[in-house]
Design an enzyme around this catalytic site. Structure first.
Site, PDB file in Angstrom:
ATOM      1  N   ASP A  83      66.120  21.607 -40.763  1.00 26.05           N
ATOM      2  CA  ASP A  83      65.507  20.841 -41.132  1.00 26.05           C
ATOM      3  C   ASP A  83      64.854  20.119 -40.047  1.00 26.05           C
ATOM      4  O   ASP A  83      65.318  20.156 -39.379  1.00 26.05           O
ATOM      5  CB  ASP A  83      66.901  19.541 -40.979  1.00 26.05           C
TER       6      ASP A  83
ATOM      7  N   HIS B 249      66.050  19.670 -45.732  1.00 29.85           N
ATOM      8  CA  HIS B 249      66.314  18.724 -45.587  1.00 29.85           C
ATOM      9  C   HIS B 249      66.854  18.438 -46.864  1.00 29.85           C
ATOM     10  O   HIS B 249      67.713  18.067 -47.114  1.00 29.85           O
ATOM     11  CB  HIS B 249      65.337  17.798 -45.120  1.00 29.85           C
TER      12      HIS B 249
ATOM     13  N   SER C  95      71.557  12.690 -46.180  1.00 26.25           N
ATOM     14  CA  SER C  95      70.950  11.685 -45.049  1.00 26.25           C
ATOM     15  C   SER C  95      71.113  10.418 -44.714  1.00 26.25           C
ATOM     16  O   SER C  95      72.101  10.233 -43.881  1.00 26.25           O
ATOM     17  CB  SER C  95      68.767  11.612 -45.266  1.00 26.25           C
TER      18      SER C  95
HETATM   19  C1  MLT Z   1      67.742   8.181 -41.195  1.00 24.49           C
HETATM   20  O1  MLT Z   1      67.419   7.308 -41.276  1.00 24.49           O
HETATM   21  O2  MLT Z   1      69.338   7.888 -41.459  1.00 24.49           O
HETATM   22  C2  MLT Z   1      67.584   9.536 -41.112  1.00 24.49           C
HETATM   23  O3  MLT Z   1      66.304   9.732 -40.724  1.00 24.49           O
HETATM   24  C3  MLT Z   1      67.315  10.201 -42.544  1.00 24.49           C
HETATM   25  C4  MLT Z   1      66.746   9.734 -43.079  1.00 24.49           C
HETATM   26  O4  MLT Z   1      65.671   9.075 -43.311  1.00 24.49           O
HETATM   27  O5  MLT Z   1      67.474   8.561 -44.049  1.00 24.49           O
END
Ligand code: MLT
Length: 211
Positions: free
Chosen positions: A158, A189, A108
């Site tokens: 996701d 996710h 992520s």
């Molecule tokens: C980010 O902010 O990098 C992406 O939206 C994924 C997350 O929430 O970590």
């Protein structure tokens, strides 16, 4: 370097002098301990280097600031990417790691900064496992990632990562010469068993001079 490149981190030495290192990059709200079990599942013997993101969003560690869900503060992202690259270089020398066998494993937010490391510091990573990544930013000039292996695992349902963004990232990396394996999973996710197995098998093939 704009700031102290030091990061709170965990370093787990390799088993039996294994020369591979996994750079573990956690998701939003995670920390340096989060991905250690995943790292061990992916490679039983590699060294594990796991920093904690320095940005806090409502108390949750991240690797760079975002303005809203999926909308990144690009200036901060670029600065933090350089800072993380500095940390990786220092840790490589301090722990005596082989830079030719340094693979990022990001989930992520961690996958997004790993993608940014690939785009801004080609050659720093020998390859990367990106779990639920999106395009971190559009590079003005494509980097040279000739032959760099990248495993991109995405979830068809996701809610946080639009499929187009994963496809676009795969395209950007391929245009830069990276060898991208795009693994679409039916889930969301969260990471499932199948892709852990997929990433493990992929990594075993991607590590040069396999044991
Ligand atoms: C980010 O902010 O990098 C992406 O939206 C994924 C997350 O929430 O970590």
């Amino acid at each position: 370097m704009s700031e102290d490149p030091g990061f709170i981190h965990r370093f787990v030495p390799p088993e039996r002098d294994d020369p591979t290192t996994l750079l573990l990059l956690h998701g939003t709200g995670g920390d340096e301990n989060d991905l250690l079990p995943l790292g061990r599942m992916l490679d039983e013997e590699a060294a594990l280097l796991s920093p904690r993101g320095k940005v806090l969003e409502n108390g949750m560690p991240r690797f760079f600031r975002r303005l809203s869900m999926g909308v990144f503060d690009e200036e901060d992202l670029v600065r933090r990417t350089h800072e993380l690259a500095g940390f990786v270089e220092e840790a490589t020398s301090e722990y005596g790691l082989d830079p030719q066998r340094l693979f990022a494993v990001g989930f992520s937010n961690g996958a997004n900064i790993a993608a940014s490391l690939l785009l801004l510091h080609p050659g720093l990573l020998a390859g990367a496992v990106l779990l639920r990544a999106m395009v971190p930013f559009e590079a003005e000039t494509p980097p040279d990632l000739q032959g760099t292996p990248v495993y991109l695992a995405a979830g068809r349902s996701d809610q946080m990562v639009p499929p187009e963004s994963t496809e676009r990232l795969a395209k950007l990396l391929r245009e830069a010469g990276a060898e991208v394996t795009l693994d679409w999973q039916p889930g969301g996710h969260g990471i499932g068993r199948a892709e852990i197995e997929g990433a493990r098998a992929w990594l075993a093939g991607a590590i040069p001079g396999m044991r």
